[in-house]
Design a protein around this motif. Structure first.
Motif, PDB file in Angstrom:
ATOM      1  N   GLY A  37       0.742  -1.246  -0.100  1.00  0.00           N
ATOM      2  CA  GLY A  37      -0.040   0.019   0.097  1.00  0.00           C
ATOM      3  C   GLY A  37       0.964   1.197  -0.074  1.00  0.00           C
ATOM      4  N   ASN A  38       0.577   2.171   1.024  1.00  0.00           N
ATOM      5  CA  ASN A  38       1.505   3.309   1.076  1.00  0.00           C
ATOM      6  C   ASN A  38       2.659   3.287   2.147  1.00  0.00           C
ATOM      7  OD1 ASN A  38      -0.018   3.429   3.256  1.00  0.00           O
ATOM      8  ND2 ASN A  38      -0.561   5.652   3.018  1.00  0.00           N
ATOM      9  N   LEU A  39       2.817   1.893   2.371  1.00  0.00           N
ATOM     10  CA  LEU A  39       3.957   1.825   3.554  1.00  0.00           C
ATOM     11  C   LEU A  39       5.160   1.037   2.817  1.00  0.00           C
ATOM     12  CD1 LEU A  39       1.694   0.804   6.731  1.00  0.00           C
ATOM     13  CD2 LEU A  39       2.799   2.961   6.333  1.00  0.00           C
ATOM     14  N   VAL A  40       6.534   1.324   3.332  1.00  0.00           N
ATOM     15  CA  VAL A  40       7.598   0.663   2.858  1.00  0.00           C
ATOM     16  C   VAL A  40       8.045   0.154   4.233  1.00  0.00           C
ATOM     17  CG1 VAL A  40       9.858   0.874   1.677  1.00  0.00           C
ATOM     18  CG2 VAL A  40       7.938   2.435   1.380  1.00  0.00           C
ATOM     19  N   PHE A  41       8.179  -1.119   4.257  1.00  0.00           N
ATOM     20  CA  PHE A  41       8.803  -1.805   5.669  1.00  0.00           C
ATOM     21  C   PHE A  41      10.362  -2.106   5.151  1.00  0.00           C
ATOM     22  CE2 PHE A  41       4.468  -2.443   5.645  1.00  0.00           C
ATOM     23  CZ  PHE A  41       3.883  -2.483   7.189  1.00  0.00           C
ATOM     24  N   MET A  42      11.192  -1.444   5.839  1.00  0.00           N
ATOM     25  CA  MET A  42      12.630  -1.691   5.477  1.00  0.00           C
ATOM     26  C   MET A  42      13.131  -2.558   6.517  1.00  0.00           C
ATOM     27  SD  MET A  42      13.111   0.760   3.271  1.00  0.00           S
ATOM     28  CE  MET A  42      14.646   0.686   3.177  1.00  0.00           C
ATOM     29  N   ALA A  43      14.014  -3.537   6.030  1.00  0.00           N
ATOM     30  CA  ALA A  43      14.782  -4.589   6.619  1.00  0.00           C
ATOM     31  C   ALA A  43      15.846  -3.802   7.363  1.00  0.00           C
ATOM     32  CB  ALA A  43      15.505  -5.568   5.717  1.00  0.00           C
ATOM     33  N   GLY A  44      16.203  -4.460   8.490  1.00  0.00           N
ATOM     34  CA  GLY A  44      17.209  -3.770   9.400  1.00  0.00           C
ATOM     35  C   GLY A  44      18.533  -3.581   8.784  1.00  0.00           C
ATOM     36  N   GLY A  82      20.835   4.541   9.767  1.00  0.00           N
ATOM     37  CA  GLY A  82      20.088   5.428   9.297  1.00  0.00           C
ATOM     38  C   GLY A  82      20.105   6.045   7.809  1.00  0.00           C
ATOM     39  N   LEU A  83      21.440   6.311   7.762  1.00  0.00           N
ATOM     40  CA  LEU A  83      22.107   6.793   6.427  1.00  0.00           C
ATOM     41  C   LEU A  83      21.567   5.506   5.435  1.00  0.00           C
ATOM     42  CD1 LEU A  83      25.165   8.656   7.235  1.00  0.00           C
ATOM     43  CD2 LEU A  83      23.040   9.618   6.269  1.00  0.00           C
ATOM     44  N   ASN A  84      22.092   4.093   5.886  1.00  0.00           N
ATOM     45  CA  ASN A  84      21.722   2.943   5.066  1.00  0.00           C
ATOM     46  C   ASN A  84      20.401   2.908   4.819  1.00  0.00           C
ATOM     47  OD1 ASN A  84      24.331   1.570   4.148  1.00  0.00           O
ATOM     48  ND2 ASN A  84      24.681   2.172   6.282  1.00  0.00           N
ATOM     49  N   LEU A  85      19.300   3.141   5.850  1.00  0.00           N
ATOM     50  CA  LEU A  85      17.990   2.934   5.645  1.00  0.00           C
ATOM     51  C   LEU A  85      17.426   3.859   4.498  1.00  0.00           C
ATOM     52  CD1 LEU A  85      16.407   2.926   9.356  1.00  0.00           C
ATOM     53  CD2 LEU A  85      15.937   1.262   7.494  1.00  0.00           C
ATOM     54  N   ILE A  86      17.861   5.194   4.613  1.00  0.00           N
ATOM     55  CA  ILE A  86      17.603   6.270   3.509  1.00  0.00           C
ATOM     56  C   ILE A  86      18.003   5.951   2.262  1.00  0.00           C
ATOM     57  CG2 ILE A  86      17.804   8.644   3.029  1.00  0.00           C
ATOM     58  CD1 ILE A  86      18.039   9.392   6.011  1.00  0.00           C
ATOM     59  N   ALA A  87      19.404   5.432   2.196  1.00  0.00           N
ATOM     60  CA  ALA A  87      19.944   5.022   0.884  1.00  0.00           C
ATOM     61  C   ALA A  87      19.047   3.794   0.202  1.00  0.00           C
ATOM     62  CB  ALA A  87      21.435   4.498   0.885  1.00  0.00           C
ATOM     63  N   GLN A  88      18.496   2.934   0.937  1.00  0.00           N
ATOM     64  CA  GLN A  88      17.818   1.725   0.600  1.00  0.00           C
ATOM     65  C   GLN A  88      16.610   2.347   0.107  1.00  0.00           C
ATOM     66  OE1 GLN A  88      17.890  -1.422  -0.753  1.00  0.00           O
ATOM     67  NE2 GLN A  88      19.090  -1.852   1.045  1.00  0.00           N
ATOM     68  N   LEU A  89      15.847   3.315   0.847  1.00  0.00           N
ATOM     69  CA  LEU A  89      14.291   3.737   0.759  1.00  0.00           C
ATOM     70  C   LEU A  89      14.581   4.769  -0.703  1.00  0.00           C
ATOM     71  CD1 LEU A  89      11.708   4.460   1.752  1.00  0.00           C
ATOM     72  CD2 LEU A  89      12.605   6.283   3.169  1.00  0.00           C
ATOM     73  N   ARG A  90      15.612   5.471  -0.590  1.00  0.00           N
ATOM     74  CA  ARG A  90      15.744   6.118  -2.074  1.00  0.00           C
ATOM     75  C   ARG A  90      15.663   5.068  -3.183  1.00  0.00           C
ATOM     76  NH1 ARG A  90      20.547  10.129  -2.864  1.00  0.00           N
ATOM     77  NH2 ARG A  90      22.040   8.020  -2.874  1.00  0.00           N
ATOM     78  N   GLN A  91      16.202   4.060  -2.983  1.00  0.00           N
ATOM     79  CA  GLN A  91      16.455   3.013  -4.219  1.00  0.00           C
ATOM     80  C   GLN A  91      14.963   2.362  -4.442  1.00  0.00           C
ATOM     81  OE1 GLN A  91      19.440   0.064  -4.774  1.00  0.00           O
ATOM     82  NE2 GLN A  91      18.226  -1.423  -4.378  1.00  0.00           N
ATOM     83  N   GLU A 115      21.720  -2.086  15.012  1.00  0.00           N
ATOM     84  CA  GLU A 115      20.847  -2.388  13.730  1.00  0.00           C
ATOM     85  C   GLU A 115      19.554  -1.647  14.079  1.00  0.00           C
ATOM     86  OE1 GLU A 115      18.875  -6.063  11.426  1.00  0.00           O
ATOM     87  OE2 GLU A 115      19.977  -6.625  13.048  1.00  0.00           O
ATOM     88  N   VAL A 116      19.051  -1.103  12.902  1.00  0.00           N
ATOM     89  CA  VAL A 116      17.942  -0.234  12.815  1.00  0.00           C
ATOM     90  C   VAL A 116      16.997  -0.515  11.385  1.00  0.00           C
ATOM     91  CG1 VAL A 116      16.968   2.082  12.659  1.00  0.00           C
ATOM     92  CG2 VAL A 116      19.234   1.725  13.978  1.00  0.00           C
ATOM     93  N   GLU A 117      15.734  -0.896  11.907  1.00  0.00           N
ATOM     94  CA  GLU A 117      14.754  -1.254  10.793  1.00  0.00           C
ATOM     95  C   GLU A 117      13.535  -0.002  10.926  1.00  0.00           C
ATOM     96  OE1 GLU A 117      12.812  -4.892  12.044  1.00  0.00           O
ATOM     97  OE2 GLU A 117      11.631  -3.942  13.139  1.00  0.00           O
ATOM     98  N   GLY A 118      13.004   0.101   9.791  1.00  0.00           N
ATOM     99  CA  GLY A 118      12.033   1.179   9.784  1.00  0.00           C
ATOM    100  C   GLY A 118      10.936   1.167   9.050  1.00  0.00           C
ATOM    101  N   ILE A 119       9.995   1.951   9.325  1.00  0.00           N
ATOM    102  CA  ILE A 119       8.573   1.684   8.355  1.00  0.00           C
ATOM    103  C   ILE A 119       8.314   3.478   8.017  1.00  0.00           C
ATOM    104  CG2 ILE A 119       5.893   1.497   8.363  1.00  0.00           C
ATOM    105  CD1 ILE A 119       6.606  -0.518  10.880  1.00  0.00           C
TER     106      ILE A 119
END
Length: 155
Positions: free
Chosen positions: A33-40, A72-81, A147-151
């Motif tokens: 839907g409108n959520l992105v679940f990011m792996a750790g 967090g920088l890695n979360l954002i990089a993965q999110l951008r992709q 380790e950090v995961e995000g939604i």
């Protein structure tokens, strides 16, 4: 032309690392839907782990915060992709969960995880305010400190 989020990062001197490949049998993110679940994400910089060890033993609070920020920088990089390069599609950072590799009686997990929370506010402004959990762990993959995961909610 860089979007608003990219311009803010450039203005603040925030550079994203290369996107890390999954370290196991999982997807780096799932869009539902409108959520992105990011792996750790681990404290890696261009494929190399940067901070290993345990808070309360051989890793200082400051180094733990730096590790959380790097996650967090890695979360954002993965999110951008995940978003085809368009971080302006991020409506809100919904929730972050930070896992802190620590000795059993360590109680500073919230201070460590502030490293990533502060980054989200820097990058996404008001949309970076989020719910959060800061959890102590007896060990983490590859001996990393954090380790950090995000939604994330997206347009």
């Amino acid at each position: 032309m860089a979007g608003t989020v990219e311009a803010r990062m450039q203005e603040k001197g925030i550079e994203l690392p290369q996107v890390a490949a999954p370290q196991g049998a999982y997807l780096p993110y799932v869009i539902s839907g409108n959520l992105v679940f990011m792996a750790g994400q681990l404290p890696m910089l261009n494929g190399e782990i940067q901070v290993k060890g345990k808070l309360g033993d051989d890793v200082s609070l400051e180094d733990g915060q730096k590790a959380a920020r790097l996650c967090g920088l890695n979360l954002i990089a993965q999110l951008r992709q995940a978003l085809g390069g368009d971080l302006d599609r991020v409506e809100r950072v919904v929730k972050l969960t930070g896992f802190v590799n620590a000795v059993p009686d360590y109680a500073g997990q919230p201070k460590v995880v502030n490293g990533v929370s502060d980054l989200m506010a820097e990058v996404f402004g008001d949309a970076g305010a989020h719910a959060r959990a800061a959890v102590g762990a007896g060990s983490l993959p590859f001996g990393v400190a954090v380790e950090v995961e995000g939604i994330f909610e997206i347009k």
